[in-house]
Design a protein around this motif. Sequence first.
Motif, mmCIF file in Angstrom:
data_model
loop_
_atom_site.group_PDB
_atom_site.id
_atom_site.type_symbol
_atom_site.label_atom_id
_atom_site.label_comp_id
_atom_site.label_asym_id
_atom_site.label_seq_id
_atom_site.Cartn_x
_atom_site.Cartn_y
_atom_site.Cartn_z
ATOM 1 N N ARG A 221 8.021 5.031 -10.278
ATOM 2 C CA ARG A 221 6.686 5.262 -10.838
ATOM 3 C C ARG A 221 5.827 6.188 -9.967
ATOM 4 N NH1 ARG A 221 4.832 -0.081 -14.158
ATOM 5 N NH2 ARG A 221 6.762 -0.274 -15.350
ATOM 6 N N LYS A 222 6.483 6.912 -9.086
ATOM 7 C CA LYS A 222 5.799 7.927 -8.258
ATOM 8 C C LYS A 222 4.748 7.339 -7.331
ATOM 9 C CE LYS A 222 6.577 11.871 -11.398
ATOM 10 N NZ LYS A 222 7.429 11.187 -12.405
ATOM 11 N N VAL A 223 4.956 6.108 -6.904
ATOM 12 C CA VAL A 223 4.057 5.488 -5.929
ATOM 13 C C VAL A 223 4.723 5.531 -4.553
ATOM 14 C CG1 VAL A 223 2.905 3.366 -5.198
ATOM 15 C CG2 VAL A 223 3.011 3.963 -7.636
ATOM 16 N N GLN A 224 4.065 6.191 -3.597
ATOM 17 C CA GLN A 224 4.560 6.213 -2.223
ATOM 18 C C GLN A 224 3.975 4.997 -1.500
ATOM 19 O OE1 GLN A 224 6.698 8.545 -0.528
ATOM 20 N NE2 GLN A 224 6.625 6.808 0.889
ATOM 21 N N LEU A 225 4.832 4.084 -1.107
ATOM 22 C CA LEU A 225 4.375 2.880 -0.405
ATOM 23 C C LEU A 225 4.209 3.167 1.079
ATOM 24 C CD1 LEU A 225 6.829 0.398 -2.130
ATOM 25 C CD2 LEU A 225 4.370 0.557 -2.554
ATOM 26 N N THR A 226 3.259 2.471 1.700
ATOM 27 C CA THR A 226 3.146 2.572 3.159
ATOM 28 C C THR A 226 3.577 1.271 3.837
ATOM 29 O OG1 THR A 226 0.792 2.136 2.857
ATOM 30 C CG2 THR A 226 1.415 4.406 3.278
ATOM 31 N N SER A 227 3.405 0.135 3.162
ATOM 32 C CA SER A 227 3.885 -1.124 3.734
ATOM 33 C C SER A 227 4.085 -2.171 2.647
ATOM 34 C CB SER A 227 2.900 -1.663 4.784
ATOM 35 O OG SER A 227 1.722 -2.119 4.146
ATOM 36 N N VAL A 228 5.076 -3.021 2.864
ATOM 37 C CA VAL A 228 5.313 -4.189 2.013
ATOM 38 C C VAL A 228 5.644 -5.340 2.957
ATOM 39 C CG1 VAL A 228 6.636 -5.188 0.108
ATOM 40 C CG2 VAL A 228 6.318 -2.709 0.212
ATOM 41 N N GLU A 229 4.780 -6.320 2.997
ATOM 42 C CA GLU A 229 4.990 -7.482 3.864
ATOM 43 C C GLU A 229 4.841 -8.749 3.024
ATOM 44 O OE1 GLU A 229 2.832 -5.284 7.669
ATOM 45 O OE2 GLU A 229 1.825 -6.891 6.564
ATOM 46 N N SER A 230 5.593 -9.765 3.381
ATOM 47 C CA SER A 230 5.472 -11.012 2.627
ATOM 48 C C SER A 230 5.695 -12.228 3.516
ATOM 49 C CB SER A 230 6.458 -11.042 1.449
ATOM 50 O OG SER A 230 7.777 -10.857 1.901
ATOM 51 N N THR A 231 5.086 -13.315 3.115
ATOM 52 C CA THR A 231 5.293 -14.611 3.758
ATOM 53 C C THR A 231 5.692 -15.590 2.665
ATOM 54 O OG1 THR A 231 3.612 -14.136 5.414
ATOM 55 C CG2 THR A 231 4.202 -16.445 5.106
ATOM 56 N N LEU A 232 6.776 -16.313 2.904
ATOM 57 C CA LEU A 232 7.253 -17.278 1.911
ATOM 58 C C LEU A 232 7.252 -18.675 2.512
ATOM 59 C CD1 LEU A 232 8.646 -14.438 1.178
ATOM 60 C CD2 LEU A 232 10.023 -15.846 -0.370
ATOM 61 N N THR A 233 6.890 -19.642 1.709
ATOM 62 C CA THR A 233 6.941 -21.037 2.132
ATOM 63 C C THR A 233 7.665 -21.856 1.063
ATOM 64 O OG1 THR A 233 4.825 -21.513 1.067
ATOM 65 C CG2 THR A 233 4.740 -20.937 3.407
#
Lengths: 191, 191
Positions: free
Chosen positions: A112-124
């Motif tokens: 979709r032509k989106v340049q990401l700079t960060s993807v972070e996640s926390t799971l519980t």
Amino acid sequence: MTQATQESRIRNGINVDTLYGTLDAIKAQPDLAKFQFRATNRWIDGAHNRSTIQGFYAAGGDDTTRVEAFELDAGEPAILLGTDTGPNPAEYLLHALAACLTTSIVYVAAARKVQLTSVESTLTGDMDVRGALGVDDEPRNGFERIGVSFRVTGNAPEEKLREVVERAQKRSAVYDMVTNGVPVTVHVETD
Amino acid sequence: MTQATQESRIRNGINVDTLYGTLDAIKAQPDLAKFQFRATNRWIDGAHNRSTIQGFYAAGGDDTTRVEAFELDAGEPAILLGTDTGPNPAEYLLHALAACLTTSIVYVAAARKVQLTSVESTLTGDMDVRGALGVDDEPRNGFERIGVSFRVTGNAPEEKLREVVERAQKRSAVYDMVTNGVPVTVHVETD
């Protein structure tokens, strides 16, 4: 093709031309989409066991591109009677879910032509271990619920970033399996 | 306590006294059974992302016994647009299932006085990737089915070994989650 154009075809580390080429090939020949992933596991001692992951079936044949196998060690912490030889199986499930949602976000964003700079996640994952330990039949064995908290940034307005995450959630293989379940057949040999 | 008696309390690498002590403590105080496992994940590039797993909540407080965090790298093979930086998320799910069933077999056998000599398994997951790639809405995103094939040997007759596997299957946390599904809540922040 100019250098600038070539560069524009790699987005979020994904070759977008290859991505669209793969989708076109599968549309033209749906049998190419039949995959089988595999793992073999061996008990070592106590809560310590190890999986070996290498070959898989894809696009009409066995894939042989992985020169070395991946090895994954599982364990349990002391409070669950292990010696911490690796993350425990339920933690591996959280990792599988985090990894799949993240990869889906990255691929959807690339398309979709989106340049990401960060993807972070926390799971519980919340668990009443009376179920798995067989102390009480009432609590289920697995997590009662899983919480996933994402922080996603990139060169798109908030609404578009949220759309990317929603679409990724709708297409993630592990999210589908963890939320909807999968039929599992267990076969046992004893000699 | 004689040395022989002490030795007889460790079975399959599991301290059976500690196992029964844990069960008694939880029966007496069910709140001790509330656990929360956690993972944090960070996108690196393309299909490469990494989970960090260390702390968890158990028996009334945050566990701090793990001196170092576990780090798990996920990836995709070239045919799925990655560079093979680790097993893919669906393969991690197979590993989680294999590891949990194996650990459950080892613990149940320890409780039932069965000394195991080997536990090996092969898992397969069949997937039509048209679902996850968004090419077709009909195939589901995840595995259509998972096959688990165990080979279990030990100092017990076949019937008893089969009972151990059946009981382990009934108590495995990941088997429960993968077959029955878990409610998952996804929260998103974009700044």
